[in-house]
Design a protein around this motif. Sequence first.
Motif, PDB file in Angstrom:
ATOM      1  N   ILE A  35      -6.105  -4.269   6.909  1.00  0.00           N
ATOM      2  CA  ILE A  35      -5.705  -4.269   5.510  1.00  0.00           C
ATOM      3  C   ILE A  35      -5.239  -2.866   5.129  1.00  0.00           C
ATOM      4  N   SER A  36      -4.144  -2.770   4.412  1.00  0.00           N
ATOM      5  CA  SER A  36      -3.623  -1.471   3.989  1.00  0.00           C
ATOM      6  C   SER A  36      -4.697  -0.723   3.193  1.00  0.00           C
ATOM      7  N   GLU A  37      -4.909   0.551   3.521  1.00  0.00           N
ATOM      8  CA  GLU A  37      -6.082   1.279   3.049  1.00  0.00           C
ATOM      9  C   GLU A  37      -6.258   1.264   1.529  1.00  0.00           C
ATOM     10  N   LEU A  38      -5.189   1.552   0.782  1.00  0.00           N
ATOM     11  CA  LEU A  38      -5.319   1.616  -0.667  1.00  0.00           C
ATOM     12  C   LEU A  38      -5.555   0.245  -1.296  1.00  0.00           C
ATOM     13  N   ASP A  39      -5.240  -0.818  -0.559  1.00  0.00           N
ATOM     14  CA  ASP A  39      -5.524  -2.164  -1.070  1.00  0.00           C
ATOM     15  C   ASP A  39      -7.026  -2.360  -1.271  1.00  0.00           C
ATOM     16  N   GLU A  40      -7.824  -1.713  -0.422  1.00  0.00           N
ATOM     17  CA  GLU A  40      -9.272  -1.822  -0.565  1.00  0.00           C
ATOM     18  C   GLU A  40      -9.740  -1.166  -1.863  1.00  0.00           C
ATOM     19  N   ASN A  41      -9.054  -0.099  -2.283  1.00  0.00           N
ATOM     20  CA  ASN A  41      -9.391   0.524  -3.566  1.00  0.00           C
ATOM     21  C   ASN A  41      -9.027  -0.395  -4.731  1.00  0.00           C
ATOM     22  N   ALA A  42      -7.905  -1.109  -4.590  1.00  0.00           N
ATOM     23  CA  ALA A  42      -7.522  -2.069  -5.626  1.00  0.00           C
ATOM     24  C   ALA A  42      -8.535  -3.208  -5.698  1.00  0.00           C
ATOM     25  N   THR A 118      -0.826   1.968  -4.891  1.00  0.00           N
ATOM     26  CA  THR A 118       0.352   2.724  -5.299  1.00  0.00           C
ATOM     27  C   THR A 118       1.412   2.697  -4.206  1.00  0.00           C
ATOM     28  N   GLU A 119       0.970   2.677  -2.954  1.00  0.00           N
ATOM     29  CA  GLU A 119       1.893   2.535  -1.832  1.00  0.00           C
ATOM     30  C   GLU A 119       1.139   1.954  -0.648  1.00  0.00           C
ATOM     31  N   SER A 120       1.886   1.355   0.274  1.00  0.00           N
ATOM     32  CA  SER A 120       1.272   0.814   1.482  1.00  0.00           C
ATOM     33  C   SER A 120       1.283   1.880   2.567  1.00  0.00           C
ATOM     34  N   THR A 121       0.462   1.685   3.598  1.00  0.00           N
ATOM     35  CA  THR A 121       0.395   2.679   4.659  1.00  0.00           C
ATOM     36  C   THR A 121       1.434   2.449   5.752  1.00  0.00           C
ATOM     37  N   ASP A 122       2.251   1.397   5.625  1.00  0.00           N
ATOM     38  CA  ASP A 122       3.320   1.224   6.613  1.00  0.00           C
ATOM     39  C   ASP A 122       4.674   1.650   6.042  1.00  0.00           C
ATOM     40  N   GLY A 123       5.107   1.034   4.947  1.00  0.00           N
ATOM     41  CA  GLY A 123       6.400   1.374   4.374  1.00  0.00           C
ATOM     42  C   GLY A 123       6.355   2.613   3.494  1.00  0.00           C
ATOM     43  N   GLY A 124       5.284   2.745   2.705  1.00  0.00           N
ATOM     44  CA  GLY A 124       5.147   3.903   1.827  1.00  0.00           C
ATOM     45  C   GLY A 124       6.205   3.992   0.745  1.00  0.00           C
ATOM     46  N   VAL A 125       6.785   2.847   0.333  1.00  0.00           N
ATOM     47  CA  VAL A 125       7.853   2.862  -0.670  1.00  0.00           C
ATOM     48  C   VAL A 125       7.331   3.333  -2.022  1.00  0.00           C
ATOM     49  N   GLY A 126       6.194   2.821  -2.424  1.00  0.00           N
ATOM     50  CA  GLY A 126       5.576   3.282  -3.666  1.00  0.00           C
ATOM     51  C   GLY A 126       6.227   2.780  -4.932  1.00  0.00           C
ATOM     52  N   GLY A 127       6.906   1.656  -4.889  1.00  0.00           N
ATOM     53  CA  GLY A 127       7.565   1.162  -6.101  1.00  0.00           C
ATOM     54  C   GLY A 127       7.315  -0.307  -6.387  1.00  0.00           C
TER      55      GLY A 127
END
Length: 259
Positions: A35-42, A118-127
């Motif tokens: 799971i993308s790391e910041l998703d766990e914070n969400a 805010t962004e994923s750890t693969d694409g890192g688009v952030g939008g």
Amino acid sequence: MKIVVLVKQVPDSGLERHLDSADFTVERASASNVISELDENALEAAMAIADAGEAEVTVLTVGPDHSLETVRKALSMGPHKAVHVQDDAIAGSCAVTTSAVIAAALSKLEYDLVLCATESTDGGVGGMAQMLGARLGVAVMGGARKLTVDGGALTVERQTDDGYETLTAATPAIVSVWDSINTPRFPSLKGIMAAKRKPVENWSLSDLGVAPDTVGAAAATSKVVSAEPRPPRSAGQKITDEGAGGVELAGYLAAEKFV
């Protein structure tokens, strides 16, 4: 309150990652996916709201069949149910067309608050949050380091380079978070076992009313046209101090624009 948390399965950022040599998309099938790391914070932000009062938390993901592993991991943290959007035509989609799929899925769900990274750890688009807000016509508060919910009123401390800004909005709204917002909980054994029994709905593009030719690699608004492997690390420059070492070091730092 009804909360939807967006999660994404990505190759483990702690391991070496590769691009598919055919189309230069991220190689996922043989990767160690998590799971993308910041998703766990969400997810933690959603569960903190649920723990404090009545809230139903739904996990939403878009991805191939093995993304179900990520869905179950997310459910083990406490959410009540999940929706898995899966369709072969989605493969190769860019962030813009992916946002159309997610927006269509959200339109089928009832929600007061959408939480995402805010962004994923693969694409890192952030939008993604901003694109979803534009498609759905709801408020977006991005880059949250703190979220407070008071009925239908939301207050966010938005992280900036110089500190933070305070933003407010009424529900429905979309909030993206940084890892500074909390420390995600570890799933308990009870949570892991319960996740196996929680309902997961599977939706295709036809269920969402999205035409297959509007997504996928052919419809992508951007693509990688070439890629080269990272060059091996070379030996650094050694400066031997024979009386002018300091001058040589300063000259090197200046040449590399460090000073």
